[in-house]
Design an enzyme around this catalytic site. Structure first.
Site, short mmCIF file in Angstrom:
data_model
loop_
_atom_site.label_atom_id
_atom_site.label_comp_id
_atom_site.label_asym_id
_atom_site.label_seq_id
_atom_site.Cartn_x
_atom_site.Cartn_y
_atom_site.Cartn_z
N ASP A 1 0.79 -1.15 0.00
CA ASP A 1 0.06 -0.09 -0.10
C ASP A 1 0.77 1.17 -0.08
O ASP A 1 2.25 1.10 -0.31
CB ASP A 1 -0.88 0.02 1.22
CG ASP A 1 -2.13 0.55 0.95
OD1 ASP A 1 -2.04 1.84 0.82
OD2 ASP A 1 -3.25 0.19 1.05
N HIS B 1 -3.22 6.02 3.71
CA HIS B 1 -4.16 4.83 3.13
C HIS B 1 -3.55 3.68 4.11
O HIS B 1 -4.20 2.63 4.69
CB HIS B 1 -4.34 4.57 1.80
CG HIS B 1 -5.02 3.67 1.27
ND1 HIS B 1 -4.76 2.39 1.08
CD2 HIS B 1 -6.49 3.84 1.21
CE1 HIS B 1 -6.01 1.78 0.54
NE2 HIS B 1 -7.04 2.72 0.61
N ASN C 1 -14.00 -0.37 -5.91
CA ASN C 1 -15.23 0.47 -5.71
C ASN C 1 -15.73 1.30 -7.02
O ASN C 1 -16.19 2.48 -7.16
CB ASN C 1 -14.55 1.82 -4.71
CG ASN C 1 -13.93 1.25 -3.58
OD1 ASN C 1 -14.52 0.41 -3.08
ND2 ASN C 1 -12.64 1.83 -3.37
N SER D 1 -11.15 -1.05 0.31
CA SER D 1 -9.72 -1.07 0.82
C SER D 1 -9.98 -1.34 2.24
O SER D 1 -8.81 -1.76 2.55
CB SER D 1 -9.21 0.35 0.69
OG SER D 1 -8.92 0.55 -0.60
#
Length: 688
Positions: free
Chosen positions: A173, A218, A308, A373
């Site tokens: 990530d 994130h 998404n 996520s």
């Protein structure tokens, strides 16, 4: 342009560079390079990824493209090369080169998570209240509905001793905060920057790398869903005794498929038993798939967020065989509106307004955030509970253990096998590892083409495995479907898939690459049985032979040599040439000559990639008898029809020349374009 005399091929090229316009491209700043979009493919400018069999093949590829090596991943036999000109076209030069498994531009199809509007955090560090929340949502200090008995049922698993102790989860990530109070004690002690191949072993060094970047939050939220410590303060992760390994693939822009693959390999080599991937995009990359195959072959569980997109669609890496794809659920255990869904979904977990950790460089504390996520790391954490209890559990066994212990235990395209329930999972694990589902399968499909000319490697074929009994259109049908593409050896691999009987569908090389007629592609339909427990070393094997035209990697051009005015091929009005090629040398210019009269309106058309397939983005010139360029054309419709056409009224009686080449060659005096799929036909007509 007019008035320049064609003295030599080199002088023509130099003159043309000054007036040739590059194709429209989208330039986005990123680190460390520039991203461009060419033919709809986002990739790093001037970079090509090559999968090679041995050092000799790699060096031959480097010489053929006049490239320089940037980096390599020895475990995957993959190298990142810098080339001049268009990387997409440069990669095609290597198609079919002996010892090269694949060549592709350095892909950048993935967008940073911050670009997804549903994933923006809402910081609530000072405003969070426990009042009004059921007491069973307070599992550490702050309320977490995701972990309560009506959702993931975390305490039921913890009370039976399943907390993930001894398992390392890689957070692939942006850089996760290893100093956050809820994460510091569960940091595995290493963090990785795949771009510079640097392993950090101190928190201060890692924070210096992050450099207080406000766009890097994130990974911290993701890591806390897995590994936040259960210590009476803040929040708890679903697997609160796991250790986490940060791998920085957003810095803040996407670093590219090569560095992602390097990060995956590093994580596997440094002890990760679970990989969490809360990112994705569209398209297919050989290198990233091989990296995940490397993880699966080493017994590492791979989890990916579904995406998404609000759509029923397959995104990568969630759609690769063997990967556990996670959809997002809301507080009612229903799929959220934004969650991507489809037949490939394994399960769902909370992904709407979940409370997770905010990085210290952005004020610390906690925030609410939404997206697949975050359902993904909850799924990775549940997988870690299994690996802690049963370290030898295969990735497929882990997947099925999750799927068979959900709330619903029934399949739908919206949530896969249903919403995760770690209390049910703990009940299964308490029976011992022998209670786990049957191991999965590894399948290898070998494709070859045959025809009257012999037997040839099954290059660029598409292979689909469709479980027997599939009910098309039935939203409750769980029958598995997998897809992969062959490499230049004709091999397609499927790791850790559902055992059982499959219909296998194979289609030969994609005509958008190789060109040709639909009937030349060839198809095959058959069956295979994927054996439980088959492995990378001993896979279920299927040999497929397609009655199809071979992918001709050394085609014959009937008009060669026609590389200058003296060798020009004569044309008459009304002529459509045979198939010809811009191939056989790095910078091929094909000359054709015709006689015309003053006032003739001629139409010269190159039929290439847009009309007959193949790879040639053509460029066409009209010269007078003295070598002056009278007209030129790149695209008939810029950005849409990349074939070339010139409509021109001849000024005088005499001899004229048409010159066909590729845009890549025409746009630069040093660029090369030498693909065996650079095919075209040239038509000349008198229009008046």
């Amino acid at each position: 342009m007019k008035g320049y005399r064609l003295i030599s091929l080199i002088s023509l090229v130099v003159a043309l560079v000054a007036c040739s316009q590059p194709p429209s491209q989208t330039h986005l700043p990123t680190s460390p390079e520039v991203i461009v979009t060419s033919e709809g493919v986002r990739h790093f400018q001037g970079q090509v990824v090559v999968g090679y069999q041995d050092e000799t093949a790699l060096q031959e590829a480097i010489a053929k493209m006049e490239a320089t090596e940037i980096a390599r991943i020895p475990e995957l036999r993959a190298a990142l090369l810098r080339v001049k000109g268009d990387a997409l076209k440069a990669s095609r030069v290597l198609k079919g080169l002996a010892g090269i498994r694949y060549a592709e531009p350095h892909l950048a199809q993935v967008l940073p998570p911050k670009d997804d509007p549903v994933e923006q955090p809402r910081h609530r560090s000072d405003a969070l209240q426990t009042l009004g929340n059921p007491s069973d949502q307070i599992l550490d200090e702050l309320p977490q509905y995701a972990l309560d008995p009506r959702h993931l049922s975390a305490k039921a698993a913890w009370d039976q001793g399943f907390e993930g102790e001894g398992v390392v989860v890689a957070i692939i990530d942006d850089p996760a905060d290893v100093t956050h109070p809820d994460l510091a004690q569960n940091w595995a002690g290493k963090a990785y920057d795949p771009v510079t191949d640097t392993t950090y072993t101190t928190a201060s060094g890692w924070l210096s790398f992050i450099n207080n970047n406000p766009n890097l939050y994130h990974g911290t939220f993701v890591a806390s869903a897995v590994s936040a410590a259960r210590d009476g303060q803040g929040i708890a992760g679903l697997a609160p005794k796991t250790k986490f390994l940060p791998v920085a693939i957003f810095q803040p822009g996407y670093v590219g498929d090569f560095y992602v693959a390097r990060g995956i390999v590093w994580a596997v080599n440094n002890g990760a038993q679970v990989l969490n991937n809360s990112w994705g995009g569209l398209g297919y990359g050989h290198l990233v798939k091989e990296a995940f195959d490397y993880a699966l072959a080493n017994g590492v569980v791979v989890v990916a967020s579904a995406g998404n997109s609000y759509k029923d669609e397959v995104r990568t890496p969630a759609g690769y065989p063997g990967i556990i794809a996670s959809a997002a659920a809301d507080g009612n255990r229903n799929k959220t509106a934004f969650s991507t869904f489809g037949r490939h979904i394994s399960s769902a977990a909370p992904g709407l307004d979940v409370l997770l950790a905010n990085p210290t460089w952005l004020g610390g504390g906690y925030g609410l955030i939404s997206g697949t996520s975050f359902s993904g790391p909850y799924t990775a954490a549940a997988a870690a509970l299994i690996k802690a209890a049963c370290p030898k559990a295969t990735p497929y066994q882990v997947r099925r253990a999750l799927e068979t212990t959900t709330w619903e235990q029934a399949f739908s395209r919206e949530k896969g096998w249903g919403h995760l329930h770690t209390g049910n999972l703990a009940n299964l694990l308490s029976q011992g590892c022998s209670a786990l589902p049957t191991p999965g399968s590894v399948v290898k499909v070998k494709v070859e083409y045959f025809n009257e000319n012999g037997l040839f490697p099954g290059l660029f074929a598409d292979v689909m495995l469709r479980g027997k009994g599939l009910r098309a259109g039935d939203p409750t049908d769980s029958t598995p479907v997998y897809w992969a593409r062959t490499d230049t050896n004709g091999e397609a691999w499927f790791y850790e898939i559902t055992p059982g009987e499959y219909d296998i569908y194979v289609a030969g090389a994609d005509l958008s690459l190789t060109g040709g007629l639909p009937e030349e592609r060839g198809t095959f339909v058959g069956t295979l049985v994927a054996t439980p427990g088959s492995t990378a070393g001993s896979p279920t094997f299927k040999q497929v032979r397609l009655n199809a035209s071979e992918v001709n990697l050394n085609p014959h051009d009937p008009y060669e040599p026609n590389d200058g005015q003296a060798q020009a091929t004569p044309l008459a009005y009304g002529t459509l040439t045979q198939l010809a090629y811009i191939f056989g040398q790095p910078r091929d210019f094909d000359f054709f000559t015709f006689s015309g009269s003053a006032g003739d309106e001629i139409r010269a058309r190159v039929y290439a990639r847009s009309s007959i397939g193949g790879t040639l983005d053509s460029y066409l010139y009209l010269l007078d008898g003295s070598g002056n360029v009278l007209a030129e054309n790149d695209d008939i419709v810029p950005g849409q029809i990349t074939d070339s056409e010139i409509v021109f009224t001849l000024p005088a009686d005499g001899t004229y020349h048409l010159v066909v080449t590729s845009y890549t060659i025409a746009s630069s005096p040093t660029a090369s374009d030498n693909s065996p799929f650079n095919k075209y036909r040239l038509q000349l007509v008198k229009a008046n």
